[in-house]
Scaffold this motif. Structure first.
Motif, short mmCIF file in Angstrom:
data_model
loop_
_atom_site.label_atom_id
_atom_site.label_comp_id
_atom_site.label_asym_id
_atom_site.label_seq_id
_atom_site.Cartn_x
_atom_site.Cartn_y
_atom_site.Cartn_z
N ALA A 9 8.92 -2.10 20.86
CA ALA A 9 10.20 -2.05 20.16
C ALA A 9 10.64 -0.60 19.96
O ALA A 9 11.83 -0.25 20.16
N GLN A 10 9.72 0.25 19.58
CA GLN A 10 10.04 1.66 19.35
C GLN A 10 10.48 2.35 20.65
O GLN A 10 11.46 3.10 20.66
N ILE A 11 9.77 2.07 21.73
CA ILE A 11 10.12 2.66 23.02
C ILE A 11 11.49 2.17 23.48
O ILE A 11 12.31 2.96 23.96
N SER A 65 16.81 3.25 25.22
CA SER A 65 18.16 2.72 25.44
C SER A 65 19.14 3.07 24.33
O SER A 65 20.28 2.59 24.33
N ASN A 66 18.68 3.89 23.38
CA ASN A 66 19.53 4.34 22.27
C ASN A 66 20.14 3.14 21.52
O ASN A 66 21.35 3.00 21.40
N LEU A 67 19.24 2.30 21.03
CA LEU A 67 19.64 1.07 20.34
C LEU A 67 19.26 1.13 18.87
O LEU A 67 18.33 1.84 18.47
N HIS A 68 19.96 0.35 18.05
CA HIS A 68 19.62 0.25 16.64
C HIS A 68 19.91 -1.15 16.12
O HIS A 68 20.72 -1.89 16.69
N ARG A 123 22.27 -9.16 26.47
CA ARG A 123 23.24 -8.83 27.52
C ARG A 123 22.51 -8.57 28.83
O ARG A 123 21.45 -7.93 28.83
N PRO A 124 23.01 -9.07 29.95
CA PRO A 124 22.27 -8.99 31.21
C PRO A 124 21.77 -7.60 31.57
O PRO A 124 20.64 -7.45 32.07
N ASP A 125 22.56 -6.56 31.30
CA ASP A 125 22.12 -5.22 31.69
C ASP A 125 21.04 -4.64 30.77
O ASP A 125 20.51 -3.56 31.03
N TYR A 126 20.70 -5.36 29.71
CA TYR A 126 19.63 -4.93 28.82
C TYR A 126 18.41 -5.85 28.89
O TYR A 126 17.43 -5.62 28.19
N GLN A 127 18.47 -6.86 29.72
CA GLN A 127 17.34 -7.78 29.83
C GLN A 127 16.17 -7.09 30.53
O GLN A 127 16.36 -6.29 31.43
N GLY A 128 14.95 -7.42 30.08
CA GLY A 128 13.76 -6.82 30.66
C GLY A 128 13.49 -5.41 30.19
O GLY A 128 12.66 -4.70 30.80
N LYS A 129 14.16 -4.96 29.12
CA LYS A 129 13.99 -3.58 28.64
C LYS A 129 13.35 -3.52 27.26
O LYS A 129 13.45 -2.50 26.57
N GLY A 130 12.71 -4.61 26.84
CA GLY A 130 12.00 -4.60 25.56
C GLY A 130 12.87 -4.86 24.35
O GLY A 130 12.41 -4.68 23.21
#
Length: 379
Positions: A190-192, A197-200, A316-323
């Protein structure tokens, strides 16, 4: 078979018989969870269900000696057929006594109506849209259902196979134990993910944000985008989205919902969950009045069950598989622990949705139910 009569639902009294049959068939069954009567009536009302703008349907009951012994809905979802380039007639809300003549006549009726409308394949059980109850239980008959799934007796799938229907796809439901703490590997992923991806995380504070700031609409727009490739999915219209927002989001405890935003404040992931209310629904008998509302309110607000229902996760599809899913449960697990939940149960998840299955890798879980969509060509 001559003593069985198939009757099309045309009057309010007919509809009452159609709905009541399920309650009667499963009365006293410890695993069956009734739908709310008012919700079912609204489901079959063109004035109250925007899905019917792109669905045609007929309801039928099977009668013997003046008594209802079966029911079925025949459905054509025009939007789904256009999306997937199919000509499917669906059967849904199917229930019947353990008499093959009854189930066969109900399925014959759906097939005949579908063929008359130009359809070439029958499939089911399915609803008007994915947010309706769908799939026939084939494993887990000794487990209590959830608020969003049908229960059925073990003889149901036996009748389907005898009729000639074959498996099209299965859904699986999992029991996921709620750990006291977030697993270390989960927290690290989650931290990575957040940093890379600069998410919050965003937590909604009030229903005012859902309505006035448009987060309700954003959630369902994301669902439309992320669920688009999934089996049989048909896009929710703006009108249907508003109905779902008005009907179901007010029931949700905002602590148990998590939104994940990117640096542009775009919604890229959502997880919706709520306390299980299955025992409250059983006590209500599917009726809000005179006292059903009390059981439901008590279960939602004051004395919840040990289980939390994971209603949906959308990425969202472009964020799938990115943790991103790890971020979701890194936020929710401490909340579940604080609220005293011992386990969670997922809604049905497609067996070929491997990304969805992977999100449970670091949590103790087991598949406890399996349900099936059947299909067959219409000769």
């Amino acid at each position: 078979m001559s003593d069985i009569i198939i009757k099309e639902v045309k009057t309010k009294k007919d509809l009452d018989r159609f709905i009541q049959f399920n309650y009667d068939l499963y009365k006293g069954n410890d695993c069956a969870v009734p739908e709310l009567y008012t919700d079912l009536k609204a489901t079959f009302s063109p004035e109250k269900n925007a899905s019917l703008e792109f669905c045609d349907f007929r309801l039928f009951t099977a009668e013997r000696d003046g008594k209802t012994v079966g029911r079925v809905a025949a459905i054509i979802n025009r939007r789904a057929n256009e999306t997937w380039n199919t000509r499917n007639v669906r059967f849904g809300w199917i229930d019947f006594i353990d008499d093959y003549n009854v189930s066969a006549m109900l399925l014959d009726t759906v097939a005949q109506w579908g063929k008359a409308q130009g359809m070439d394949t029958m499939q089911g059980p399915m609803g008007f849209i994915d947010f309706d109850r769908e799939g026939m239980l084939i494993e887990g008959f000794d487990r209590i259902g959830t608020m969003s799934t049908h229960y059925n007796y073990p003889y149901y799938p036996e009748h389907m196979e005898r009729y000639g229907l074959e498996k099209e796809i299965d859904w699986m439901e999992r029991k996921v134990m709620a750990p006291a703490e977030v697993p270390e590997k989960f927290a690290r992923i989650a931290q990575i993910a957040a940093k890379r991806s600069n998410l919050h995380i965003k937590k909604l504070k009030s229903m005012k944000e859902v309505h006035e700031k448009g987060y309700g609409k954003k959630i369902f727009d994301l669902i439309n985008e992320s669920y688009a490739p999934l089996f049989g999915y048909s896009r929710l219209s703006d009108k249907k989205i508003q109905q779902l927002i008005d009907t179901y989001l007010p029931l949700i405890d905002l602590r148990m919902q998590t939104l994940i935003m990117n640096e542009k404040e775009e919604l890229v992931c959502v997880g919706l969950s709520m306390p299980s209310i299955v025992h409250a629904l059983q006590k209500s008998g599917g009726k809000l009045f005179p006292f059903g509302w009390w059981h439901l309110l008590k279960s939602l607000k004051w004395k919840h069950e040990d289980c939390v229902e994971l209603l949906l996760v959308a990425v969202r599809p472009d964020y799938q598989g990115k943790g991103v899913n790890a971020m979701l449960f890194n936020d929710l697990i401490p909340i579940y622990a604080k609220m005293g939940f011992k386990w969670a149960e997922t809604n049905p998840q497609l067996e070929d949705n491997f990304q969805s299955a992977a999100q449970w890798e670091y949590l103790e879980n087991e598949v406890i139910k399996r349900r099936r969509c059947f299909h067959m060509p219409l000769g």
